[in-house]
Scaffold this motif. Structure first.
Motif, PDB file in Angstrom:
ATOM      1  N   ALA A  97       0.688  -0.908   0.260  1.00  0.00           N
ATOM      2  CA  ALA A  97      -0.529  -0.185  -0.373  1.00  0.00           C
ATOM      3  C   ALA A  97       1.276   1.136   0.002  1.00  0.00           C
ATOM      4  CB  ALA A  97      -0.968   0.278   0.680  1.00  0.00           C
ATOM      5  N   MET A  98       1.941   1.123   0.804  1.00  0.00           N
ATOM      6  CA  MET A  98       3.025   1.875   0.901  1.00  0.00           C
ATOM      7  C   MET A  98       3.718   2.492  -0.233  1.00  0.00           C
ATOM      8  SD  MET A  98       4.262   2.008   4.684  1.00  0.00           S
ATOM      9  CE  MET A  98       5.464   3.470   4.778  1.00  0.00           C
ATOM     10  N   ASN A  99       4.123   1.594  -1.030  1.00  0.00           N
ATOM     11  CA  ASN A  99       4.533   1.313  -2.183  1.00  0.00           C
ATOM     12  C   ASN A  99       3.582   1.986  -3.854  1.00  0.00           C
ATOM     13  OD1 ASN A  99       6.970   0.307  -1.973  1.00  0.00           O
ATOM     14  ND2 ASN A  99       6.499  -2.058  -2.294  1.00  0.00           N
ATOM     15  N   LYS A 100       2.552   1.614  -3.527  1.00  0.00           N
ATOM     16  CA  LYS A 100       1.687   2.148  -4.645  1.00  0.00           C
ATOM     17  C   LYS A 100       1.678   3.597  -4.621  1.00  0.00           C
ATOM     18  CE  LYS A 100      -3.306   1.775  -6.268  1.00  0.00           C
ATOM     19  NZ  LYS A 100      -4.375   0.787  -6.131  1.00  0.00           N
ATOM     20  N   ARG A 101       1.211   3.976  -3.133  1.00  0.00           N
ATOM     21  CA  ARG A 101       1.171   5.442  -2.639  1.00  0.00           C
ATOM     22  C   ARG A 101       2.608   6.392  -2.825  1.00  0.00           C
ATOM     23  NH1 ARG A 101      -2.216   8.817   0.070  1.00  0.00           N
ATOM     24  NH2 ARG A 101      -0.823  10.659   1.326  1.00  0.00           N
ATOM     25  N   ALA A 102       3.304   5.367  -3.000  1.00  0.00           N
ATOM     26  CA  ALA A 102       4.619   6.901  -3.112  1.00  0.00           C
ATOM     27  C   ALA A 102       5.051   6.736  -4.667  1.00  0.00           C
ATOM     28  CB  ALA A 102       6.104   5.487  -2.962  1.00  0.00           C
ATOM     29  N   GLU A 103       4.528   5.189  -5.859  1.00  0.00           N
ATOM     30  CA  GLU A 103       4.786   5.515  -6.959  1.00  0.00           C
ATOM     31  C   GLU A 103       3.943   6.828  -7.878  1.00  0.00           C
ATOM     32  OE1 GLU A 103       3.028   1.549  -8.463  1.00  0.00           O
ATOM     33  OE2 GLU A 103       5.495   0.582  -7.692  1.00  0.00           O
ATOM     34  N   LEU A 104       2.227   7.032  -6.928  1.00  0.00           N
ATOM     35  CA  LEU A 104       1.272   8.239  -7.098  1.00  0.00           C
ATOM     36  C   LEU A 104       2.424   9.637  -7.074  1.00  0.00           C
ATOM     37  CD1 LEU A 104      -2.000   7.017  -5.881  1.00  0.00           C
ATOM     38  CD2 LEU A 104      -0.515   6.158  -8.096  1.00  0.00           C
ATOM     39  N   VAL A 105       2.949   9.355  -5.526  1.00  0.00           N
ATOM     40  CA  VAL A 105       3.514  10.621  -5.911  1.00  0.00           C
ATOM     41  C   VAL A 105       4.647  11.116  -6.164  1.00  0.00           C
ATOM     42  CG1 VAL A 105       4.524  11.699  -3.650  1.00  0.00           C
ATOM     43  CG2 VAL A 105       2.756  10.362  -2.942  1.00  0.00           C
ATOM     44  N   ILE A 106       5.270  10.280  -7.023  1.00  0.00           N
ATOM     45  CA  ILE A 106       6.605  10.086  -8.209  1.00  0.00           C
ATOM     46  C   ILE A 106       6.142  10.679  -8.865  1.00  0.00           C
ATOM     47  CG2 ILE A 106       8.741   8.994  -8.186  1.00  0.00           C
ATOM     48  CD1 ILE A 106       8.985   7.006  -6.173  1.00  0.00           C
ATOM     49  N   SER A 107       5.011   9.946  -9.841  1.00  0.00           N
ATOM     50  CA  SER A 107       4.751  10.143 -10.524  1.00  0.00           C
ATOM     51  C   SER A 107       3.849  11.674 -10.824  1.00  0.00           C
ATOM     52  CB  SER A 107       3.486   9.429 -10.984  1.00  0.00           C
ATOM     53  OG  SER A 107       2.445   9.296 -10.680  1.00  0.00           O
ATOM     54  N   GLY A 108       4.163  12.467  -9.804  1.00  0.00           N
ATOM     55  CA  GLY A 108       3.938  13.511  -9.196  1.00  0.00           C
ATOM     56  C   GLY A 108       1.829  13.650  -9.334  1.00  0.00           C
ATOM     57  N   ALA A 109       1.383  13.032  -8.637  1.00  0.00           N
ATOM     58  CA  ALA A 109       0.212  12.724  -8.368  1.00  0.00           C
ATOM     59  C   ALA A 109      -0.033  14.015  -6.770  1.00  0.00           C
ATOM     60  CB  ALA A 109      -0.815  11.852  -7.573  1.00  0.00           C
ATOM     61  N   GLU A 110      -0.658  13.973  -6.377  1.00  0.00           N
ATOM     62  CA  GLU A 110      -0.832  15.390  -4.866  1.00  0.00           C
ATOM     63  C   GLU A 110      -2.233  14.174  -4.565  1.00  0.00           C
ATOM     64  OE1 GLU A 110      -0.733  18.397  -4.539  1.00  0.00           O
ATOM     65  OE2 GLU A 110       0.610  19.474  -6.120  1.00  0.00           O
ATOM     66  N   LEU A 111      -1.904  13.504  -3.310  1.00  0.00           N
ATOM     67  CA  LEU A 111      -2.960  12.735  -2.705  1.00  0.00           C
ATOM     68  C   LEU A 111      -2.592  13.667  -1.291  1.00  0.00           C
ATOM     69  CD1 LEU A 111      -1.037   8.704  -3.250  1.00  0.00           C
ATOM     70  CD2 LEU A 111      -2.947  10.314  -4.507  1.00  0.00           C
ATOM     71  N   PRO A 112      -3.974  12.912  -0.449  1.00  0.00           N
ATOM     72  CA  PRO A 112      -4.618  13.617   0.696  1.00  0.00           C
ATOM     73  C   PRO A 112      -3.723  12.997   1.816  1.00  0.00           C
ATOM     74  CG  PRO A 112      -5.847  12.245  -0.067  1.00  0.00           C
ATOM     75  CD  PRO A 112      -5.263  12.492  -1.291  1.00  0.00           C
ATOM     76  N   LYS A 113      -3.482  13.400   2.645  1.00  0.00           N
ATOM     77  CA  LYS A 113      -1.977  12.544   4.085  1.00  0.00           C
ATOM     78  C   LYS A 113      -2.700  11.276   4.514  1.00  0.00           C
ATOM     79  CE  LYS A 113      -0.091  16.685   6.320  1.00  0.00           C
ATOM     80  NZ  LYS A 113       1.162  16.441   6.077  1.00  0.00           N
ATOM     81  N   SER A 114      -2.649  10.419   4.525  1.00  0.00           N
ATOM     82  CA  SER A 114      -2.975   9.436   4.558  1.00  0.00           C
ATOM     83  C   SER A 114      -1.434   8.692   6.232  1.00  0.00           C
ATOM     84  CB  SER A 114      -1.614   8.095   4.099  1.00  0.00           C
ATOM     85  OG  SER A 114      -1.729   6.872   4.165  1.00  0.00           O
ATOM     86  N   VAL A 115      -2.475   7.632   6.763  1.00  0.00           N
ATOM     87  CA  VAL A 115      -2.012   7.405   8.102  1.00  0.00           C
ATOM     88  C   VAL A 115      -0.927   6.015   7.579  1.00  0.00           C
ATOM     89  CG1 VAL A 115      -3.944   8.476   9.684  1.00  0.00           C
ATOM     90  CG2 VAL A 115      -4.199   5.757   8.417  1.00  0.00           C
ATOM     91  N   LEU A 116      -0.794   5.304   6.825  1.00  0.00           N
ATOM     92  CA  LEU A 116       0.104   4.713   6.610  1.00  0.00           C
ATOM     93  C   LEU A 116       0.979   4.234   7.740  1.00  0.00           C
ATOM     94  CD1 LEU A 116      -0.603   3.323   2.643  1.00  0.00           C
ATOM     95  CD2 LEU A 116      -2.021   2.279   5.044  1.00  0.00           C
ATOM     96  N   HIS A 117       2.018   6.018   6.853  1.00  0.00           N
ATOM     97  CA  HIS A 117       3.121   5.888   7.876  1.00  0.00           C
ATOM     98  C   HIS A 117       3.055   5.745   9.421  1.00  0.00           C
ATOM     99  CE1 HIS A 117       4.690   7.572   3.784  1.00  0.00           C
ATOM    100  NE2 HIS A 117       5.943   6.959   4.611  1.00  0.00           N
ATOM    101  N   PHE A 118       1.923   6.083  10.071  1.00  0.00           N
ATOM    102  CA  PHE A 118       1.919   6.267  11.236  1.00  0.00           C
ATOM    103  C   PHE A 118       1.939   4.515  11.779  1.00  0.00           C
ATOM    104  CE2 PHE A 118       0.891  10.428  10.974  1.00  0.00           C
ATOM    105  CZ  PHE A 118       1.940  11.270  11.404  1.00  0.00           C
ATOM    106  N   TYR A 119       1.293   4.482  11.113  1.00  0.00           N
ATOM    107  CA  TYR A 119       1.045   2.308  11.284  1.00  0.00           C
ATOM    108  C   TYR A 119       2.144   1.492  10.809  1.00  0.00           C
ATOM    109  CZ  TYR A 119      -4.296   2.705  10.414  1.00  0.00           C
ATOM    110  OH  TYR A 119      -5.854   3.155  10.464  1.00  0.00           O
TER     111      TYR A 119
END
Length: 142
Positions: A97-119
């Protein structure tokens, strides 16, 4: 050396490894000059993927040594089973899940904050506490 001595050694190497990567490298890389969010996430994906594989070595080797040493059914083994369960959850759910989110950010997507890192941080804290508890308990049996 007896199997339990190797198990103690492996236990504290595992703790040191996780602590150094999760609690130092993870946030320090973003402080390096020129490291953008995309570069930091790319580095993080690579490092945490590698760390996951090394942790599986530590976990499986620890289980094997636990079995060989005769402590597999002992109540202190609980302190080792929990980190392995956490590692399993990280491997099949949290890291993908974190990798998928990172890929989106790397590709330029702007995403809302996530709690995954806190988990992830919470899981790492529990994992380290349990592994240290296992190692200290095992030291007490010698």
């Amino acid at each position: 050396m007896a199997p339990e001595h190797y198990l103690i050694l492996l236990t504290f190497l595992w703790v040191g490894f996780v602590s150094a990567i999760s609690f130092m490298e993870a946030w320090l890389k973003f402080r390096a000059p020129g490291v953008t969010l995309a570069i930091g996430l790319s580095i993080g994906r690579l490092i945490f993927s590698g760390m996951n594989k090394v942790e599986w070595f530590f976990g499986l080797a620890s289980l094997a040594l636990l079995f060989v040493s005769g402590f597999f059914g002992d109540s202190m083994a609980f302190f080792l089973y929990i980190p392995i369960l956490i590692l399993l959850l990280q491997s099949i759910w949290l890291l993908p899940a974190m990798n998928k989110r990172a890929e989106l950010v790397i590709s330029g997507a702007e995403l809302p904050k996530s709690v995954l890192h806190f988990y992830y941080i919470g899981a790492e804290l529990v994992k380290v506490i349990m592994i240290v508890s296992f190692g200290v308990t095992l030291l007490g049996t010698l």
